[in-house]
Design a protein around this motif. Structure first.
Motif, PDB file in Angstrom:
ATOM      1  N   GLU A 121      99.806  27.362 -22.492  1.00  0.00           N
ATOM      2  CA  GLU A 121      98.729  26.660 -21.792  1.00  0.00           C
ATOM      3  C   GLU A 121      97.529  26.441 -22.698  1.00  0.00           C
ATOM      4  N   LEU A 122      97.141  27.449 -23.457  1.00  0.00           N
ATOM      5  CA  LEU A 122      95.957  27.334 -24.301  1.00  0.00           C
ATOM      6  C   LEU A 122      96.128  26.274 -25.379  1.00  0.00           C
ATOM      7  N   ARG A 123      97.334  26.166 -25.909  1.00  0.00           N
ATOM      8  CA  ARG A 123      97.600  25.155 -26.938  1.00  0.00           C
ATOM      9  C   ARG A 123      97.961  23.792 -26.363  1.00  0.00           C
ATOM     10  N   CYS A 158      93.302  30.817 -19.417  1.00  0.00           N
ATOM     11  CA  CYS A 158      93.598  29.762 -20.398  1.00  0.00           C
ATOM     12  C   CYS A 158      93.501  28.376 -19.777  1.00  0.00           C
ATOM     13  N   ALA A 159      93.919  28.249 -18.538  1.00  0.00           N
ATOM     14  CA  ALA A 159      93.790  26.961 -17.847  1.00  0.00           C
ATOM     15  C   ALA A 159      92.315  26.603 -17.677  1.00  0.00           C
ATOM     16  N   LEU A 160      91.484  27.595 -17.376  1.00  0.00           N
ATOM     17  CA  LEU A 160      90.038  27.340 -17.272  1.00  0.00           C
ATOM     18  C   LEU A 160      89.448  26.928 -18.615  1.00  0.00           C
ATOM     19  N   VAL A 161      89.938  27.547 -19.685  1.00  0.00           N
ATOM     20  CA  VAL A 161      89.482  27.172 -21.023  1.00  0.00           C
ATOM     21  C   VAL A 161      89.862  25.727 -21.318  1.00  0.00           C
ATOM     22  N   ARG A 162      91.063  25.338 -20.950  1.00  0.00           N
ATOM     23  CA  ARG A 162      91.495  23.945 -21.162  1.00  0.00           C
ATOM     24  C   ARG A 162      90.650  22.973 -20.336  1.00  0.00           C
ATOM     25  N   ILE A 163      90.305  23.374 -19.103  1.00  0.00           N
ATOM     26  CA  ILE A 163      89.420  22.541 -18.278  1.00  0.00           C
ATOM     27  C   ILE A 163      88.072  22.386 -18.970  1.00  0.00           C
ATOM     28  N   SER A 164      87.562  23.483 -19.514  1.00  0.00           N
ATOM     29  CA  SER A 164      86.298  23.443 -20.243  1.00  0.00           C
ATOM     30  C   SER A 164      86.399  22.538 -21.466  1.00  0.00           C
ATOM     31  N   ASP A 165      87.511  22.619 -22.175  1.00  0.00           N
ATOM     32  CA  ASP A 165      87.714  21.758 -23.344  1.00  0.00           C
ATOM     33  C   ASP A 165      87.670  20.287 -22.966  1.00  0.00           C
ATOM     34  N   ILE A 166      88.334  19.955 -21.879  1.00  0.00           N
ATOM     35  CA  ILE A 166      88.362  18.561 -21.437  1.00  0.00           C
ATOM     36  C   ILE A 166      86.971  18.128 -20.983  1.00  0.00           C
ATOM     37  N   SER A 167      86.290  18.985 -20.252  1.00  0.00           N
ATOM     38  CA  SER A 167      84.951  18.648 -19.744  1.00  0.00           C
ATOM     39  C   SER A 167      83.952  18.468 -20.883  1.00  0.00           C
ATOM     40  N   CYS A 168      84.104  19.252 -21.949  1.00  0.00           N
ATOM     41  CA  CYS A 168      83.172  19.175 -23.088  1.00  0.00           C
ATOM     42  C   CYS A 168      83.639  18.209 -24.177  1.00  0.00           C
ATOM     43  N   GLY A 169      84.868  17.702 -24.016  1.00  0.00           N
ATOM     44  CA  GLY A 169      85.393  16.768 -25.006  1.00  0.00           C
ATOM     45  C   GLY A 169      85.902  17.429 -26.265  1.00  0.00           C
ATOM     46  N   ARG A 170      86.132  18.765 -26.226  1.00  0.00           N
ATOM     47  CA  ARG A 170      86.621  19.485 -27.402  1.00  0.00           C
ATOM     48  C   ARG A 170      88.117  19.679 -27.328  1.00  0.00           C
ATOM     49  N   GLY A 171      88.759  19.596 -28.460  1.00  0.00           N
ATOM     50  CA  GLY A 171      90.167  19.966 -28.562  1.00  0.00           C
ATOM     51  C   GLY A 171      91.090  19.113 -27.737  1.00  0.00           C
ATOM     52  N   VAL A 172      90.678  17.914 -27.390  1.00  0.00           N
ATOM     53  CA  VAL A 172      91.512  17.048 -26.565  1.00  0.00           C
ATOM     54  C   VAL A 172      92.049  15.940 -27.434  1.00  0.00           C
ATOM     55  N   THR A 173      93.353  15.753 -27.390  1.00  0.00           N
ATOM     56  CA  THR A 173      93.986  14.705 -28.191  1.00  0.00           C
ATOM     57  C   THR A 173      94.475  13.597 -27.269  1.00  0.00           C
TER      58      THR A 173
END
Length: 177
Positions: A81-83, A161-176
């Motif tokens: 999930e984190l990756r 990890c799912a919350l971290v991914r949500i945070s990544d998407i919300s902040c625009g980080r680590g999203v391909t």
């Protein structure tokens, strides 16, 4: 599958200390899951050789395989999930704009978090019931609460990890794309 399974130092330095701790923890969980699978493979080989050559397999090998595989699989889920390496069927969204894809990813990770928390809660309750009633495996009499207790932390970490991914998407980080 074009993504790398190796996390580079540059990739993790853009995130804070908490994120790096979560990455390290998921890595340790995945290593533990891999160790369990290696033990299971060796046990299975020994049991097969023992069964074929000496008519003496390892008693309860299938029980150990079931219990061990459940614990190992649960341990791999947070890293996956984190990756962002979950299977993704994007045949219907290939045409969609990036913003729609991000919204769908955000929703998928939110659902993953909700399901992981639900499973952690229910597995925790099952663990308590199994301990209270003394549920055990048939041949080896392994108390079932023990593997359930090993699965619950993996499910909680999956939700984090799912919350971290949500945070990544919300902040625009680590999203391909």
């Amino acid at each position: 599958m074009k993504e790398s399974l190796i996390v580079s130092a540059d990739e993790s330095t853009e995130h804070g200390l908490l994120r790096r701790a979560i990455e390290r923890l998921t890595y340790l969980f995945a290593l533990a899951g891999g160790g369990i699978l290696l033990l299971l493979v060796n046990m299975s080989l020994i049991s097969i050789v023992g069964r074929k050559l000496f008519a003496s397999p390892i008693r309860g090998d299938m029980e150990l395989m079931e219990v061990g595989a459940a614990v190992a699989i649960a341990a791999f889920l947070p890293q996956c999930e984190l990756r962002g390496n979950h299977l993704k069927a994007d045949a219907f969204t290939m045409w969609a704009p990036r913003r729609v894809k991000l919204c769908l990813d955000w929703l998928a990770h939110l659902l993953c978090c909700a399901v992981a928390l639900l499973l952690a809660w229910r597995t925790g309750l099952q663990m308590l019931d199994s301990k209270e009633y003394g549920d055990m495996t048939t041949l080896l009499a392994i108390p079932l609460w023990i593997p359930l207790a090993m699965i619950v932390p993996s499910l909680v970490l999956l939700a984090i990890c799912a919350l971290v991914r949500i945070s990544d998407i919300s902040c625009g980080r680590g999203v391909t794309e």
